[in-house]
Design an enzyme around this catalytic site. Structure first.
Site, PDB file in Angstrom:
ATOM      1  N   SER A 144       6.147   6.598   4.723  1.00 28.76           N
ATOM      2  CA  SER A 144       5.493   7.317   5.918  1.00 28.76           C
ATOM      3  C   SER A 144       5.612   5.978   7.276  1.00 28.76           C
ATOM      4  O   SER A 144       5.122   5.479   7.023  1.00 28.76           O
ATOM      5  CB  SER A 144       5.033   7.916   5.637  1.00 28.76           C
ATOM      6  OG  SER A 144       3.682   8.922   7.320  1.00 28.76           O
ATOM      7  N   TYR A 157      -3.576  11.224   2.892  1.00 31.63           N
ATOM      8  CA  TYR A 157      -2.648  10.606   2.834  1.00 31.63           C
ATOM      9  C   TYR A 157      -1.735   9.065   3.673  1.00 31.63           C
ATOM     10  O   TYR A 157      -1.041   8.632   2.804  1.00 31.63           O
ATOM     11  CB  TYR A 157      -1.584  11.479   4.183  1.00 31.63           C
ATOM     12  CG  TYR A 157       0.093  11.738   4.332  1.00 31.63           C
ATOM     13  CD1 TYR A 157       1.130  11.970   3.787  1.00 31.63           C
ATOM     14  CD2 TYR A 157       0.224  11.480   6.005  1.00 31.63           C
ATOM     15  CE1 TYR A 157       2.566  12.195   4.288  1.00 31.63           C
ATOM     16  CE2 TYR A 157       1.778  10.912   5.679  1.00 31.63           C
ATOM     17  CZ  TYR A 157       2.866  11.955   5.213  1.00 31.63           C
ATOM     18  OH  TYR A 157       3.436  11.740   5.116  1.00 31.63           O
TER      19      TYR A 157
END
Length: 264
Positions: A144, A157
């Site tokens: 990501s 995250y």
């Protein structure tokens, strides 16, 4: 070009009933791979199988919780018996909890780490021995932009995806000598049904503030689409990337290269 062909390869894409995983699996099928995927519940697997069938893709679906090492080992054994040895693994399954750090419980933090970081470790560990025996293998971790950047409400995250970047580099370091390449793909902001409300033009003709923010931060001046990930994913799964190892390929329209527009 033959180097980009996945003909005869068995590809396992975790959590690929829909979304990014489904798009990558569809691209792999188009390049000749046999598609295997899992999801956590039978109804999700059934939905995925129906979606693949609608696209004319014969996929093999398995119910498996990728955070459970026993279940993963059993699934990989079953895939090897019923479909073949896994040549390509895409660790796609993931979750996000948007909660301010001081409001997040340790249990919620651990759950995100478990799915987004521990599971790729567990699944990779399950497929690597057979890749070593076969003499080749491709592992692709869905990282990501949060592998590089922080942002409000995504502490777990970002921690998981930052860890996944380093797991990617370490798998490359440890198993590169066995002709196993482990790389990552870092998607930018991708247009999905979940983000559709953020992208709708408002009744007064204005854009949602988050939509404005993304467009201002992206040199490409648009959201990505799942198709933008397909070419990079095929490249990293194919012979064309045999000397690419431990790399994270950011498919983000240039966000990470850009400081953003100066306010008017």
């Amino acid at each position: 070009m033959k180097k980009f062909s996945l003909e005869g390869k068995v590809a396992l894409i975790t959590g690929a009933s829909y979304g990014i995983g489904f798009a990558i699996a569809s691209a792999y099928a188009g390049a000749g791979a046999v598609i295997v995927f899992n999801d956590i519940r039978q109804e999700l697997v059934d939905k995925g199988l129906a979606a693949y069938e609608e696209k004319g893709i014969k996929a093999h679906g398995y119910v498996c919780d990728v955070t459970d090492e026993t279940q993963v080992q059993a699934m990989v054994t079953q895939i090897e018996k019923e479909v073949g040895v896994i040549d390509i693994l895409v660790n796609n399954a993931g979750i996000i909890k948007r909660i301010p750090m001081c409001d997040m419980t340790a249990e919620q933090f651990r759950q995100v780490i478990d799915v987004d970081l521990n599971a790729p470790f567990i699944v990779s560990k399950a497929v690597i021995p057979s890749m070593i025996k076969k003499g080749h293998g491709k592992i692709i971790n869905i990282c990501s932009m949060m592998s590089e950047l922080g942002r409000e409400t995504v502490s777990a995250y970002a921690a998981a995806k930052g860890g996944l970047k380093m797991l990617t580099r370490n798998i490359a370091s440890e198993y590169g000598e066995f002709n196993i390449q482990c790389n990552g793909i870092g998607p930018g902001y991708i247009a999905t049904p979940q983000t559709a409300p953020l992208r709708e033009i408002r009744p007064d003709g204005s854009r949602h503030p988050f939509d404005q923010f993304i467009l201002a931060k992206t040199p490409a001046a648009r959201w990505g689409v799942t198709e933008d990930l397909q070419g990079p994913a095929v490249f990293l799964a194919s012979e064309a990337s045999d000397f690419v190892n431990g790399h994270v390929l950011y498919v983000d329209g240039g966000i990470l290269a850009y400081i953003g527009k100066q306010p008017q």
